[in-house]
Design an enzyme around this catalytic site. Sequence first.
Site, short mmCIF file in Angstrom:
data_model
loop_
_atom_site.label_atom_id
_atom_site.label_comp_id
_atom_site.label_asym_id
_atom_site.label_seq_id
_atom_site.Cartn_x
_atom_site.Cartn_y
_atom_site.Cartn_z
N CYS A 21 0.81 -1.22 0.00
CA CYS A 21 0.00 0.00 0.00
C CYS A 21 0.84 1.26 0.00
O CYS A 21 0.51 2.24 -0.68
CB CYS A 21 -0.98 -0.01 1.18
SG CYS A 21 -0.20 0.15 2.80
N HIS B 107 -1.91 1.60 6.89
CA HIS B 107 -2.30 1.78 5.50
C HIS B 107 -1.87 3.16 5.03
O HIS B 107 -1.49 4.03 5.83
CB HIS B 107 -3.82 1.62 5.37
CG HIS B 107 -4.31 1.47 3.96
ND1 HIS B 107 -3.63 0.76 3.01
CD2 HIS B 107 -5.41 1.98 3.33
CE1 HIS B 107 -4.30 0.81 1.86
NE2 HIS B 107 -5.38 1.54 2.03
N ASP C 185 -7.82 5.84 -3.16
CA ASP C 185 -7.01 4.72 -2.67
C ASP C 185 -6.78 3.75 -3.82
O ASP C 185 -7.64 2.91 -4.13
CB ASP C 185 -7.71 4.02 -1.50
CG ASP C 185 -6.85 2.95 -0.84
OD1 ASP C 185 -5.88 2.49 -1.48
OD2 ASP C 185 -7.15 2.57 0.30
#
Length: 661
Positions: free
Chosen positions: A225, A267, A282
């Site tokens: 991520c 994250h 995202d």
Amino acid sequence: MELKKESNSVAIDMLLIVHSEKRRAAQGAHSDPQAERDARLQRGGGLQGVGNGIRKWQKLEGTDHHGNLAEKQHPQQPQVITSYDNQGTQLTVEVHPRDAMPQFLKKFSLAKCLQSDKNGNTRPRQPGNKDALAYPWDRSSLKSMPLDLQQFEKLDSYASQVTVKSGLDELVSDLLQEAHSDLERVRAIWIWICHHIEYDIEAAQEKDRQAFKPTDILRTQKTNCDGYAGLFERMCRIAGVQCMTVPGYSKGFGYQTGQSFSGEFDHAWNAVYLEGRWHLLDSTWGSGLVDKVTSKFTFLYNEFYFLTHPALFIEDHFPDNKNWQLLKPPQSLRQFENSMYHKSEFYNKGMLSAHPDVSMIRTVNGKATITIESCAPTLFMFMLNGRQEHGLLSLQKNGMKLEVFPPTMGTHKLQIFAKGNSDIYSSVLEYTLQCNFVDLGVRLPAELHQPVGPSWFSEQMGIVKPSHPDPVIHTRDGRCSISFGVEEGISVLASLHGDDGSITEETQRRYIFQLHREKRTELKVQLPHAGKFALKIFVKKRQEAGNYIFVFNYLLCCTNTKVNWPMFPESFGNWGQDNELLEPLSGVLPANRNIPFKLKLHGVAKALVKGQDTWPLTLNHEGYWEGSCSTAGCQEVYVMVLENANHNFYSYILKYRVNTQ
């Protein structure tokens, strides 16, 4: 910084962005650094479907050790180094020839978004009131700005097919060939990353792994991520669009309903500056999913996480700095932990709201009730502890209602799925049920499938104007008659199912007798005993091959323990849908009796009843075939018809059993 004034001397421009120190202060001054590093590596989060910890970023540019796809380092060309520490501080350094203009300031979009302080230094504009949208969600849009996704179709198709030729600069240049605004530049980069960068599951699970460099990501087309967010930010900056990486907590893989969040963030995602405001996205969660069982990544594009409305983004993303929520008022960490988690598919499938809006539900008198509102008719199903049992799900015009009756006390997992416009049911909600009481009187048949009761879906399948609109039918004497209109060309099939193992499924069907009158079908039902039964309704187009399709079922309830109805007579294939049986309705006839018969039969020349002997039926002026038959000396009685007067072949249409007692 003062350097020697030589021909090869350089100037260093620094862009320093410092995030909130509140998290560092909250962790305390006496924490064990090694323990913090270990915890950071082990923490779950990251992609939806896999765990990942945010790792420290190192130098982003340079030549990789294989010499492949490295950024070209020409003499006199500026170099940009971006670094992050574990508190979310971002440091970007540009090294360029002393007499050259900093590339930061050449980026027209970046220059627009940089603010100058009283000393003339530049910095990105931090989010403020004009960036914030109202909380809770006002249902106006899933996006934080007006978008027409159809206008992106050509750009999306182009961007998804662009290939890496050399380095990052050339890739961005190729992507921007069809992009003519900051929004389109961001869209092209988003589409490319979501369709080409795979989540690196092994790397996410490794300890002490070095940070992902853009050159390595382009070469392997894998990352985690923080790599997704860092690559997205770097490509946006090359494209001249202001972008920030935002670390925080997420409700991704491994998330448990009601869990608390603390320690290192798990994250990272991005904020982009478009049309005078910040917006959230995202690309990690936009790219695909990891199967929890096989740990395999699958590209599965998810539009939901592109410029998501902040009031929806906050449901599974909690940033380190509350300003990056882009909400007014901002939500606290406690609110984030306790709020209901609607999965992205909840909104992708057209859901608007759910009640209760908390993830933990306590049953009342052994029952929990859940309702969902949707913007269009939608098919739903549910699973309680992994099984489609112990619940009544009824479809409504814009949503559904579900009543669940857990079979045991304790904690239960409830999952709700929606179909939407696709052919696949997707999980949209999960609840944890706490049951402290079980009402044994409401146990439901195992064969009671979903949905229960007629609805917009049964109308769509050709069943209209039902005599019983409610899904539950109570009968005192164990009998009921249900009717509904049937559209032209539709055949209906019904079956009865209880939990009495001594009665076979084929036998249970004999407790239903189907009649058809003037475009309405009537189902006469006689229950074999007291209890609860599922009456399933199936349909099929007469002109089409294939099986009948399940549409819905009724729940039939009878508490009268004296009920003991016999079966209806067995009907054969030649028994037409338009035929009507008035008597005898019982499939078991008494022995040594004269039994009257009265039927309405269409398209027959002659009719008779055959037992020990043969008794013809006559057609009266009302259109009914009438007569009588003796049951003496026989065990079975048949009704037979001659369809063509020119033939001598009679067909069986009904069969009765004679009681020998």
